[in-house]
Design a protein around this motif. Structure first.
Motif, short mmCIF file in Angstrom:
data_model
loop_
_atom_site.label_atom_id
_atom_site.label_comp_id
_atom_site.label_asym_id
_atom_site.label_seq_id
_atom_site.Cartn_x
_atom_site.Cartn_y
_atom_site.Cartn_z
N PRO A 147 19.95 29.11 -19.07
CA PRO A 147 20.40 27.77 -19.47
C PRO A 147 21.65 27.33 -18.70
O PRO A 147 21.77 26.16 -18.35
CB PRO A 147 20.67 27.92 -20.97
CG PRO A 147 19.69 28.96 -21.39
CD PRO A 147 19.65 29.95 -20.25
N SER A 148 22.56 28.25 -18.41
CA SER A 148 23.77 27.88 -17.67
C SER A 148 23.42 27.42 -16.24
O SER A 148 24.16 26.64 -15.65
CB SER A 148 24.75 29.04 -17.62
OG SER A 148 24.15 30.18 -17.04
N ALA A 149 22.30 27.89 -15.70
CA ALA A 149 21.89 27.51 -14.33
C ALA A 149 21.15 26.17 -14.29
O ALA A 149 20.93 25.62 -13.21
CB ALA A 149 21.01 28.61 -13.74
N VAL A 150 20.75 25.66 -15.46
CA VAL A 150 19.99 24.40 -15.50
C VAL A 150 20.75 23.32 -16.29
O VAL A 150 20.15 22.37 -16.77
CB VAL A 150 18.57 24.62 -16.08
CG1 VAL A 150 17.77 25.53 -15.16
CG2 VAL A 150 18.61 25.18 -17.49
N ALA A 151 22.06 23.50 -16.40
CA ALA A 151 22.88 22.56 -17.18
C ALA A 151 22.97 21.19 -16.53
O ALA A 151 23.13 20.18 -17.20
CB ALA A 151 24.27 23.14 -17.39
N ILE A 152 22.87 21.15 -15.20
CA ILE A 152 22.95 19.88 -14.47
C ILE A 152 21.56 19.55 -13.96
O ILE A 152 20.83 20.43 -13.49
CB ILE A 152 23.95 19.99 -13.32
CG1 ILE A 152 25.35 20.23 -13.91
CG2 ILE A 152 23.94 18.74 -12.45
CD1 ILE A 152 26.40 20.60 -12.91
N LYS A 153 21.18 18.27 -14.05
CA LYS A 153 19.81 17.90 -13.66
C LYS A 153 19.48 18.36 -12.25
O LYS A 153 20.35 18.35 -11.37
CB LYS A 153 19.55 16.42 -13.86
CG LYS A 153 20.25 15.48 -12.95
CD LYS A 153 19.87 14.04 -13.34
CE LYS A 153 20.85 13.06 -12.77
NZ LYS A 153 20.69 11.73 -13.31
N PRO A 154 18.22 18.73 -12.04
CA PRO A 154 17.82 19.26 -10.75
C PRO A 154 17.59 18.16 -9.71
O PRO A 154 17.50 16.98 -10.05
CB PRO A 154 16.50 19.95 -11.06
CG PRO A 154 15.92 19.10 -12.15
CD PRO A 154 17.11 18.70 -12.99
N ARG A 155 17.49 18.60 -8.46
CA ARG A 155 17.06 17.70 -7.40
C ARG A 155 15.54 17.81 -7.36
O ARG A 155 14.99 18.91 -7.34
CB ARG A 155 17.67 18.15 -6.07
CG ARG A 155 17.18 17.33 -4.90
CD ARG A 155 17.81 17.79 -3.59
NE ARG A 155 17.13 17.16 -2.49
CZ ARG A 155 17.47 16.01 -1.95
NH1 ARG A 155 18.50 15.35 -2.43
NH2 ARG A 155 16.79 15.50 -0.94
N VAL A 156 14.86 16.68 -7.38
CA VAL A 156 13.40 16.65 -7.33
C VAL A 156 12.99 15.87 -6.09
O VAL A 156 13.36 14.70 -5.94
CB VAL A 156 12.80 16.00 -8.59
CG1 VAL A 156 11.28 15.94 -8.50
CG2 VAL A 156 13.22 16.77 -9.84
N ASP A 157 12.27 16.53 -5.19
CA ASP A 157 11.82 15.88 -3.97
C ASP A 157 10.32 15.70 -4.00
O ASP A 157 9.58 16.62 -4.38
CB ASP A 157 12.21 16.71 -2.74
CG ASP A 157 13.72 16.74 -2.54
OD1 ASP A 157 14.31 15.65 -2.44
OD2 ASP A 157 14.29 17.84 -2.49
#
Length: 173
Positions: free
Chosen positions: A43-53
């Motif tokens: 969860p700490s690694a996904v706290a900020i929205k991802p980049r989606v290409d």
């Protein structure tokens, strides 16, 4: 014979019907880690929205996509009474670009599983036109299939999921 990871992870069944993925680039990346079906992210690694290409043929400037991120295991995998919980929705994403250029219909809510291992599913749909998707009334009990049907999105073009569970002090490396 290799089995489809979306089927093995029960994404096909719980969230989506069987579909044939489109021939386009679809990557979801948190910081520098690309989401691969079934990988585990903290969860700490996904706290900020991802980049989606999203990439396609690059020719059609009239093509727009909708991105949906749900948790079919909320609040717990053994009793998913909130299935599906909507974590993020972006619509009107222009072809061959990134989700950051779309319109956020539901802002990104970071995964915070409390019990068990949760699946977090990203699904990409092609829209029939620009501004043809409206936000749902609630995050809880979202249904990707009915939403897609209601907005004439057709079958998914692509999907990918990761697993996450509550971080405890002993599990952090």
């Amino acid at each position: 014979m290799s089995r489809d990871p979306l089927t093995l992870g029960r994404v096909i069944g719980d969230v989506l019907d069987m579909f044939v993925p489109a021939d386009l680039k679809f990557t979801v990346t948190y910081t520098s880690r690309q989401v691969k079906n079934g990988c585990e992210l903290k969860p700490s690694a996904v706290a900020i929205k991802p980049r989606v290409d999203i990439g396609g043929d690059g020719q059609d400037l009239r093509t727009f996509y909708t991105l949906i991120m749900t948790d079919p295991d909320a609040p717990s995998p053994s009793d998913p009474t909130l299935r599906e919980y909507l974590h993020w929705m972006v619509a009107d994403i222009p072809a061959t670009t990134s989700a950051s250029l779309g319109v956020e219909m539901m802002n990104y809510e970071p995964p915070r599983p409390t019990i068990g291992i949760h699946r977090f599913v990203f699904v990409l749909f092609k829209q029939v036109g620009r501004q043809t998707v409206s936000p749902p009334p609630s995050r809880s009990n979202f249904n990707t299939r009915s939403f897609a049907q209601r907005h004439a999105l057709g079958s998914p073009l692509a999907a990918v999921y990761f697993n996450a569970q509550k971080e405890t002090a002993g599990r952090r490396r």
